[in-house]
Design a protein around this motif. Structure first.
Motif, PDB file in Angstrom:
ATOM      1  N   LEU A 220      13.786   3.084  -2.334  1.00  8.18           N
ATOM      2  CA  LEU A 220      14.529   2.284  -3.317  1.00  8.18           C
ATOM      3  C   LEU A 220      13.870   2.392  -4.693  1.00  8.18           C
ATOM      4  O   LEU A 220      14.551   2.589  -5.706  1.00  8.18           O
ATOM      5  CB  LEU A 220      14.566   0.820  -2.863  1.00  8.18           C
ATOM      6  N   ILE A 221      12.553   2.291  -4.720  1.00  9.15           N
ATOM      7  CA  ILE A 221      11.804   2.392  -5.977  1.00  9.15           C
ATOM      8  C   ILE A 221      12.015   3.757  -6.626  1.00  9.15           C
ATOM      9  O   ILE A 221      12.058   3.883  -7.850  1.00  9.15           O
ATOM     10  CB  ILE A 221      10.296   2.145  -5.720  1.00  9.15           C
ATOM     11  N   ALA A 222      12.177   4.778  -5.784  1.00  5.58           N
ATOM     12  CA  ALA A 222      12.329   6.150  -6.274  1.00  5.58           C
ATOM     13  C   ALA A 222      13.753   6.455  -6.754  1.00  5.58           C
ATOM     14  O   ALA A 222      14.122   7.623  -6.869  1.00  5.58           O
ATOM     15  CB  ALA A 222      11.934   7.129  -5.177  1.00  5.58           C
ATOM     16  N   GLU A 228      18.474  -1.796 -10.290  1.00 12.49           N
ATOM     17  CA  GLU A 228      17.762  -2.807  -9.505  1.00 12.49           C
ATOM     18  C   GLU A 228      16.631  -2.209  -8.671  1.00 12.49           C
ATOM     19  O   GLU A 228      16.170  -2.822  -7.714  1.00 12.49           O
ATOM     20  CB  GLU A 228      18.739  -3.553  -8.594  1.00 12.49           C
ATOM     21  N   HIS A 229      16.170  -1.020  -9.043  1.00 12.74           N
ATOM     22  CA  HIS A 229      15.159  -0.353  -8.218  1.00 12.74           C
ATOM     23  C   HIS A 229      13.829  -1.109  -8.182  1.00 12.74           C
ATOM     24  O   HIS A 229      13.063  -0.968  -7.234  1.00 12.74           O
ATOM     25  CB  HIS A 229      14.926   1.086  -8.707  1.00 12.74           C
ATOM     26  N   THR A 230      13.538  -1.946  -9.198  1.00 13.05           N
ATOM     27  CA  THR A 230      12.248  -2.662  -9.193  1.00 13.05           C
ATOM     28  C   THR A 230      12.189  -3.759  -8.135  1.00 13.05           C
ATOM     29  O   THR A 230      11.124  -4.321  -7.892  1.00 13.05           O
ATOM     30  CB  THR A 230      11.944  -3.283 -10.574  1.00 13.05           C
ATOM     31  N   LYS A 231      13.328  -4.045  -7.504  1.00 18.15           N
ATOM     32  CA  LYS A 231      13.295  -4.997  -6.389  1.00 18.15           C
ATOM     33  C   LYS A 231      12.381  -4.485  -5.278  1.00 18.15           C
ATOM     34  O   LYS A 231      11.799  -5.269  -4.520  1.00 18.15           O
ATOM     35  CB  LYS A 231      14.706  -5.224  -5.839  1.00 18.15           C
ATOM     36  N   GLY A 232      12.271  -3.168  -5.187  1.00 16.02           N
ATOM     37  CA  GLY A 232      11.422  -2.576  -4.152  1.00 16.02           C
ATOM     38  C   GLY A 232       9.976  -3.017  -4.244  1.00 16.02           C
ATOM     39  O   GLY A 232       9.309  -3.212  -3.218  1.00 16.02           O
ATOM     40  N   MET A 252       0.699  -4.599  -6.077  1.00 12.21           N
ATOM     41  CA  MET A 252       2.112  -4.847  -6.355  1.00 12.21           C
ATOM     42  C   MET A 252       2.282  -5.836  -7.505  1.00 12.21           C
ATOM     43  O   MET A 252       3.151  -5.668  -8.367  1.00 12.21           O
ATOM     44  CB  MET A 252       2.813  -5.382  -5.105  1.00 12.21           C
ATOM     45  N   LEU A 253       1.441  -6.850  -7.525  1.00  8.06           N
ATOM     46  CA  LEU A 253       1.516  -7.833  -8.616  1.00  8.06           C
ATOM     47  C   LEU A 253       1.229  -7.153  -9.957  1.00  8.06           C
ATOM     48  O   LEU A 253       1.896  -7.425 -10.959  1.00  8.06           O
ATOM     49  CB  LEU A 253       0.514  -8.965  -8.377  1.00  8.06           C
ATOM     50  N   ALA A 254       0.236  -6.270  -9.969  1.00 10.70           N
ATOM     51  CA  ALA A 254      -0.116  -5.571 -11.207  1.00 10.70           C
ATOM     52  C   ALA A 254       1.056  -4.735 -11.719  1.00 10.70           C
ATOM     53  O   ALA A 254       1.329  -4.694 -12.929  1.00 10.70           O
ATOM     54  CB  ALA A 254      -1.335  -4.689 -10.970  1.00 10.70           C
ATOM     55  N   ILE A 255       1.765  -4.088 -10.802  1.00  8.88           N
ATOM     56  CA  ILE A 255       2.916  -3.254 -11.186  1.00  8.88           C
ATOM     57  C   ILE A 255       4.040  -4.125 -11.734  1.00  8.88           C
ATOM     58  O   ILE A 255       4.617  -3.841 -12.790  1.00  8.88           O
ATOM     59  CB  ILE A 255       3.421  -2.437  -9.977  1.00  8.88           C
ATOM     60  N   ALA A 261      10.826  -7.236 -17.478  1.00 11.01           N
ATOM     61  CA  ALA A 261      12.165  -6.940 -16.968  1.00 11.01           C
ATOM     62  C   ALA A 261      12.163  -6.680 -15.470  1.00 11.01           C
ATOM     63  O   ALA A 261      13.224  -6.611 -14.849  1.00 11.01           O
ATOM     64  CB  ALA A 261      12.749  -5.730 -17.697  1.00 11.01           C
ATOM     65  N   ASN A 262      10.988  -6.542 -14.888  1.00 12.90           N
ATOM     66  CA  ASN A 262      10.911  -6.279 -13.456  1.00 12.90           C
ATOM     67  C   ASN A 262      11.424  -7.463 -12.649  1.00 12.90           C
ATOM     68  O   ASN A 262      11.287  -8.620 -13.056  1.00 12.90           O
ATOM     69  CB  ASN A 262       9.468  -5.967 -13.044  1.00 12.90           C
TER      70      ASN A 262
END
Length: 277
Positions: A220-222, A228-232, A252-255, A261-262
């Protein structure tokens, strides 16, 4: 075989433990447990809940699938951390019993009494475990995981024959094996394909197939062209919380916190601050 925890099923489990089922109902229910390991595990879990909370207080609890307090406790009892500690404690009790019986060879013993001290130790552990529950990562999973509200619905009345719709319907019914079968049939050229990845990941996560769930969310992220890919990232964070994988939780928190907007940026910020306390 998976089990859907409806209010009716929870009441039946409760009645079985309390011994209020008729003989016919009890026999039928025990047959169900023989055929369904998930149901048997759920009965054992509920027995542990009653032992933890106390029979008197248990009566005042509203034991329904929407009881958030009980849901949080159930999540703790299902956590790998508790299961591992519980197994070790039970083994200590077993070893102590074996040590005693090697010295004292009683002629008659109808019950395995070593479970008594082991159970007492488990209850002691549970008390400590839950007093410090707010500092455990999987307690945050219970606070934030809400797949029913996270996943978009695309089922249209009288149009329930495509793979995605059938998968969504199966998912909503708790039939995750069937849901995965349908979502796996959704092709990459389908505009709903990214959403099928969300459902697949959630279905894997809800059946404790965490590696498969992470693979789905990575895919999903890819999908950078999917808005909405950042939901991954958030969904992977939920899994790492459940697994109490602090290193990957922090990653994951850092990303997520790199971009306002994430997906779930505010929740990630709140969680990050809470973990620093």
């Amino acid at each position: 075989m998976e089990i859907v925890l409806t209010d009716a099923m929870l009441k039946q489990i409760d009645d079985y433990i309390k011994g209020t089922l008729t003989n016919t109902q009890r026999i039928a229910f025990e047959k169900q447990m023989e055929d369904n390991v998930a149901l048997k595990d759920e009965v054992a879990l509920q027995q542990e809940l009653i032992a933890l909370i106390g029979q008197d207080k248990w009566i005042t609890f509203k034991n329904t699938k929407n009881n958030e307090e009980l849901a949080a406790i159930r999540a703790q009892l299902r956590s790998e951390k508790f299961k591992n500690a519980s197994t070790k404690i039970r083994q200590i009790g077993l070893d102590n019993y074996k040590g005693k019986t090697e010295k004292e060879q009683p002629k008659k013993r109808k019950f395995a009494f070593y479970y008594v001290p082991a159970a007492a130790m488990i209850l002691l552990f549970l008390g400590i475990f839950f007093m410090n529950g707010n500092t455990d990562l999987d307690s945050y999973y219970a606070d934030y995981a809400d797949w029913n509200n996270e996943l978009n619905s695309f089922v249209v009345k009288n149009n329930e024959t495509d793979y995605f719709s059938k998968g969504e319907i199966a998912f909503k019914k708790g039939n995750y094996a069937e849901a995965l079968k349908q979502f796996n049939a959704v092709t990459k050229d389908n505009k709903l394909y990214p959403y099928s990845l969300m459902y697949k990941g959630a279905a894997y996560e809800l059946t404790n197939k965490n590696d498969e769930a992470i693979t789905a969310f990575n895919e999903l992220i890819a999908q950078p062209n999917f808005e909405e890919h950042t939901k991954g990232y958030w969904y992977k964070l939920l899994i790492y919380l459940k697994l109490e994988d602090k290193k990957n939780v922090e990653a994951m928190l850092a990303i997520i916190l790199k971009d306002k907007a994430n997906h779930k940026y505010k929740e990630a910020l709140k969680l990050s601050e809470a973990l620093k306390e």
